[in-house]
Design a protein around this motif. Structure first.
Motif, PDB file in Angstrom:
ATOM      1  N   GLY A 288       0.822  -1.213   0.000  1.00 53.69           N
ATOM      2  CA  GLY A 288       0.000   0.000   0.000  1.00 53.69           C
ATOM      3  C   GLY A 288       0.851   1.255   0.000  1.00 53.69           C
ATOM      4  N   MET A 289       0.252   2.349   0.503  1.00 50.08           N
ATOM      5  CA  MET A 289       0.945   3.629   0.484  1.00 50.08           C
ATOM      6  C   MET A 289       2.015   3.736   1.566  1.00 50.08           C
ATOM      7  N   ALA A 290       1.983   2.819   2.531  1.00 51.27           N
ATOM      8  CA  ALA A 290       2.814   3.004   3.718  1.00 51.27           C
ATOM      9  C   ALA A 290       4.302   3.108   3.394  1.00 51.27           C
ATOM     10  N   SER A 291       4.825   2.103   2.704  1.00 53.38           N
ATOM     11  CA  SER A 291       6.280   2.126   2.488  1.00 53.38           C
ATOM     12  C   SER A 291       6.651   3.337   1.628  1.00 53.38           C
ATOM     13  N   TYR A 292       5.798   3.659   0.664  1.00 57.03           N
ATOM     14  CA  TYR A 292       6.025   4.848  -0.156  1.00 57.03           C
ATOM     15  C   TYR A 292       6.041   6.105   0.710  1.00 57.03           C
ATOM     16  N   GLY A 293       5.056   6.193   1.604  1.00 58.56           N
ATOM     17  CA  GLY A 293       4.936   7.373   2.462  1.00 58.56           C
ATOM     18  C   GLY A 293       6.113   7.488   3.417  1.00 58.56           C
ATOM     19  N   VAL A 294       6.499   6.365   4.013  1.00 58.37           N
ATOM     20  CA  VAL A 294       7.609   6.394   4.970  1.00 58.37           C
ATOM     21  C   VAL A 294       8.886   6.854   4.272  1.00 58.37           C
ATOM     22  N   ARG A 295       9.114   6.314   3.076  1.00 55.75           N
ATOM     23  CA  ARG A 295      10.313   6.708   2.349  1.00 55.75           C
ATOM     24  C   ARG A 295      10.254   8.195   1.983  1.00 55.75           C
ATOM     25  N   ALA A 296       9.074   8.635   1.596  1.00 56.23           N
ATOM     26  CA  ALA A 296       8.922  10.042   1.230  1.00 56.23           C
ATOM     27  C   ALA A 296       9.285  10.944   2.404  1.00 56.23           C
ATOM     28  N   ILE A 297       8.862  10.530   3.605  1.00 57.88           N
ATOM     29  CA  ILE A 297       9.113  11.383   4.768  1.00 57.88           C
ATOM     30  C   ILE A 297      10.591  11.376   5.128  1.00 57.88           C
ATOM     31  N   THR A 298      11.193  10.182   5.191  1.00 60.12           N
ATOM     32  CA  THR A 298      12.602  10.144   5.584  1.00 60.12           C
ATOM     33  C   THR A 298      13.481  10.837   4.549  1.00 60.12           C
ATOM     34  N   GLN A 299      13.083  10.839   3.290  1.00 57.25           N
ATOM     35  CA  GLN A 299      13.897  11.461   2.244  1.00 57.25           C
ATOM     36  C   GLN A 299      13.461  12.883   1.913  1.00 57.25           C
ATOM     37  N   LYS A 300      12.473  13.394   2.656  1.00 61.45           N
ATOM     38  CA  LYS A 300      11.939  14.727   2.375  1.00 61.45           C
ATOM     39  C   LYS A 300      11.521  14.885   0.913  1.00 61.45           C
ATOM     40  N   ASP A 301      10.849  13.881   0.401  1.00 63.26           N
ATOM     41  CA  ASP A 301      10.329  13.951  -0.962  1.00 63.26           C
ATOM     42  C   ASP A 301       9.037  14.771  -0.895  1.00 63.26           C
ATOM     43  N   LEU A 302       9.188  16.097  -1.024  1.00 62.88           N
ATOM     44  CA  LEU A 302       8.087  17.014  -0.679  1.00 62.88           C
ATOM     45  C   LEU A 302       6.780  16.683  -1.376  1.00 62.88           C
ATOM     46  N   ASN A 303       6.837  16.535  -2.700  1.00 59.23           N
ATOM     47  CA  ASN A 303       5.602  16.279  -3.429  1.00 59.23           C
ATOM     48  C   ASN A 303       4.955  14.958  -3.027  1.00 59.23           C
ATOM     49  N   ALA A 304       5.799  13.949  -2.785  1.00 61.82           N
ATOM     50  CA  ALA A 304       5.259  12.651  -2.385  1.00 61.82           C
ATOM     51  C   ALA A 304       4.591  12.754  -1.017  1.00 61.82           C
ATOM     52  N   ILE A 305       5.225  13.500  -0.094  1.00 67.10           N
ATOM     53  CA  ILE A 305       4.616  13.685   1.229  1.00 67.10           C
ATOM     54  C   ILE A 305       3.247  14.323   1.082  1.00 67.10           C
ATOM     55  N   MET A 306       3.216  15.433   0.325  1.00 66.26           N
ATOM     56  CA  MET A 306       1.940  16.129   0.147  1.00 66.26           C
ATOM     57  C   MET A 306       0.914  15.208  -0.498  1.00 66.26           C
ATOM     58  N   GLY A 307       1.367  14.424  -1.462  1.00 64.05           N
ATOM     59  CA  GLY A 307       0.453  13.520  -2.156  1.00 64.05           C
ATOM     60  C   GLY A 307      -0.157  12.513  -1.207  1.00 64.05           C
ATOM     61  N   VAL A 308       0.685  11.855  -0.426  1.00 63.65           N
ATOM     62  CA  VAL A 308       0.192  10.834   0.498  1.00 63.65           C
ATOM     63  C   VAL A 308      -0.752  11.463   1.520  1.00 63.65           C
TER      64      VAL A 308
END
Ligand SMILES: Nc1ncnc2c1ncn2[C@@H]1O[C@H](COP(=O)(O)OP(=O)(O)O)[C@@H](O)[C@H]1O
Ligand SMILES: [Mg+2]
Lengths: 341, 272
Positions: A288-308
């Motif tokens: 699901g979105m979890a692993s994507y979201g966690v990675r986005a947060i630890t890597q400061k992937d701004l758009n991905a964070i906002m998306g999730v």
């Protein structure tokens, strides 16, 4: 008519909530230390490269301008590009969200469909064994952390008893593309694949129980309290004095007025459910979105964070909107007051 | 006039947390056919318990009927089979509930609530009436309690109606199955004085029009004066005095009754 006014208010309110959420998360994501461009390019990239990326991303502009860019993208349904996957965030989320959606939706439906009857049984046999059992269940499930229950179930049902699968949505030996709704339970039925459906259910079972136990306990507890409260109302005594039969009193005259608190609590529980879904997904390797979201947060992937966050927010708001509608259908007082207020 | 309801030596106790306390002591009273009788007493004296025992809606346990008889049209309610008792409850004898704000189910329309009551009353009495027949009867009683627009009221949820209208619906509810005895427990006390006076007047008119017997329960003696010819005074679970209302007002035998009379608010006395 009054119902439309009531609904219109709820929709406006939801939009406001989403707007607020976007501002808060946008700010937080940018205020916490760490340079997204540097993180994306890695330690070896030169200062010029980093600066170039900062400029393409607009990171050197004022915060409100960045927010304006984000909003205008959002208005066109574009969540921007992920720095890590180098893909459109829309695509990433479309790939991962259905699994989360299916898990959370099944959990909430199951929690409600089991929680309400448990609460009814507890109220019906108050202070007898069904009541004690339900109350104990509610307390135990409330104080057991989700991750602990998830691990416990995984070890017990998965490894010790070896009766249920503990990872993923489907076995690797069963290739199936959920390409209609993204939900395995529905797509497998549409395609007439009973085997896929059965496997999907088996895979859903443990994560759903782990995620939903606490919510189910809460719903049961609230249903019980609400029913007991209603059972003491004058209108129940009046129904009795006028010879309305017991069963009808219990299931019509009591359950309906008592139904709003469990509905409301379901909407509230939903927020923590989304949060806990991330934990459960990581433990059960749920795609699901979890692993994507966690990675986005630890890597400061701004758009991905906002998306999730925004997709979770819309999900939350829609479920609560649906619950508001149900509450309005069940209880005319809320519908009428909601339109007047 | 023959006696319709006769309570004889009724004793009721409550047991809560293992402690038993007697709430009614040897209560006797009689309601003749078509008569209007009052039961007065201060709050907590046992009036509602009396009413609930008569109606058979006492919560048992904690309550227990220790002794006595309740004769309705000559048959003892306390010993008759539950089936027969159910047949009477809400039909031949029915009651007007006290609080119009809490005695109607908030999530069903008036039509729905009255319809359900009527449906099961019909079933108990073996009467054959279909949905349309029930609707006709509901509109009829709503008109009887002076509703100006019965159709609209029937479609309404309780929250859409004023307190006075809701109280009139509680009266309509009691009239649905053409009762012979109406028990009204503090009708209208939750309403403002003017509305309460209108409700009492309506109740009195309806009782006279339809030749019903009325047992009026109240802590307000002022209410009784215009409505009832005969009064029972209750104090701490006992009937301490009874007689023609006029006589009781003029020469109360007990200090307790004198205090009740003294406590009558002037306004309610005037416009009953
Ligand atoms: N469900 C109950 N459990 C215990 N005691 C009760 C209950 N209902 C009434 N009583 C007691 O019975 C007495 C008479 O109450 P009630 O008949 O309601 O008084 P009132 O004359 O104001 O209607 C009170 O002392 C009350 O405490
Ligand atoms: Mg009372």
């Amino acid at each position: 008519m009054e119902f439309l006014v009531f609904l219109g208010r709820r929709v406006l309110w939801s939009l406001l909530v989403l707007f607020g959420l976007s501002v808060v998360i946008f700010t937080i994501a940018r205020v916490v230390p760490g340079d997204p461009a540097r993180m994306a390019l890695g330690p070896r990239a030169s200062a010029e490269q980093v600066q170039a990326l900062q400029e393409t991303l607009g990171l050197n502009r004022p915060l409100w301008e960045q927010y304006g860019l984000f909003l205008s993208g959002l208005a066109q349904g574009d969540l921007g590009r992920s720095l890590l996957t180098a893909q459109s965030v829309n695509v990433d989320i479309a790939r991962t969200f259905p699994a989360t959606f299916e898990l959370v939706l099944c959990t909430i439906v199951l929690a409600f469909v089991l929680g309400v009857p448990l609460g009814v049984a507890a109220a019906r046999w108050k202070d007898r064994w069904p009541d004690n059992l339900v109350r104990a269940l509610a307390i135990v499930s409330a104080v057991t952390p989700t991750f602990f229950l998830a691990l416990l179930l995984q070890i017990l049902a998965g490894y010790v008893l070896n009766i249920l699968p503990t990872t993923g949505r489907l076995p690797a030996s069963l290739p199936f593309q959920a390409d209609i709704t993204g939900l395995l339970l529905i797509d497998s039925l549409i395609r007439g694949r009973g085997d896929v459906f059965a496997e999907a259910v088996r895979h859903l079972l443990l994560p759903t129980i782990a995620l939903g136990a606490a919510t189910m306990g809460q719903i049961a507890r609230i249903t019980r309290a609400s029913l007991i409260d209603v059972s003491r109302q004058d209108y129940i005594e009046a129904a009795r004095a006028f010879g309305v039969p017991d069963r009808l009193r219990m299931f019509k005259y009591m359950l309906r007025p008592a139904f709003v608190p469990p509905l409301t609590i379901t909407g509230l529980e939903f927020a923590s459910l989304i949060g806990n879904a991330f934990v459960v997904e990581l433990i059960f390797s749920w795609p699901g979105m979890a692993s994507y979201g966690v990675r986005a947060i630890t890597q400061k992937d701004l758009n991905a964070i906002m998306g999730v966050v925004m997709v979770s927010g819309v999900f939350f708001v829609l479920v609560n909107l649906l619950i508001d509608v149900l509450v309005g259908v069940v209880d005319p007082r809320i519908r009428i007051r909601g339109a007047r207020a | 006039m023959s006696v319709l309801l006769s309570v004889e030596g009724l004793s009721v106790s409550f047991t809560t947390y293992g402690r038993r306390s007697q709430v009614l002591h040897d209560v006797s009273l009689a309601v003749p056919e078509g008569a209007q009788i009052a039961l007065v007493g201060e709050s907590g004296s046992g009036k509602s318990v009396t009413m609930k025992t008569i109606m058979g809606i006492l919560p048992v346990p904690p309550a227990k009927v220790e002794g006595g008889r309740i004769l309705f049209a000559g048959r003892d309610l306390l010993t008759m089979p539950e089936r027969d008792r159910l047949r009477l409850r809400g039909t031949a004898m029915s009651m007007v509930f006290q609080d119009p704000m809490s005695s109607l189910n908030p999530v069903f329309t008036i039509q729905d609530q009255l319809g359900t009551i009527l449906k099961y009353a019909d079933r108990r009495l073996g009467r054959d009436r279909d949905r349309r027949g029930r609707r006709v009867r509901i509109l009829e009683v709503l008109a009887q309690v002076r509703m100006r627009d019965p159709e609209r009221v029937a479609r309404s949820f309780p929250i859409m109606l004023s307190g006075g209208m809701r109280q009139r619906i509680l009266i309509a509810m009691a009239l649905l199955s053409e009762p012979r005895l109406l028990i009204a427990d503090e009708p209208g006390t939750a309403l403002d004085v003017t509305t309460q006076a209108q409700i009492l007047k309506l109740l009195k008119d309806l009782v006279t029009e339809n030749g019903l017997a009325l047992l009026m329960i109240t802590h307000n003696l002022g209410v009784v004066r215009q409505t009832c010819g005969y009064t029972y005074v209750m104090n701490r679970g006992r009937i301490v005095e009874h007689g023609a209302t006029q006589a009781i007002f003029e020469a109360p035998a007990e200090d307790y009754t004198r205090n009740l009379i003294a406590a009558v608010p002037r306004l309610t006395g005037r416009n009953g």
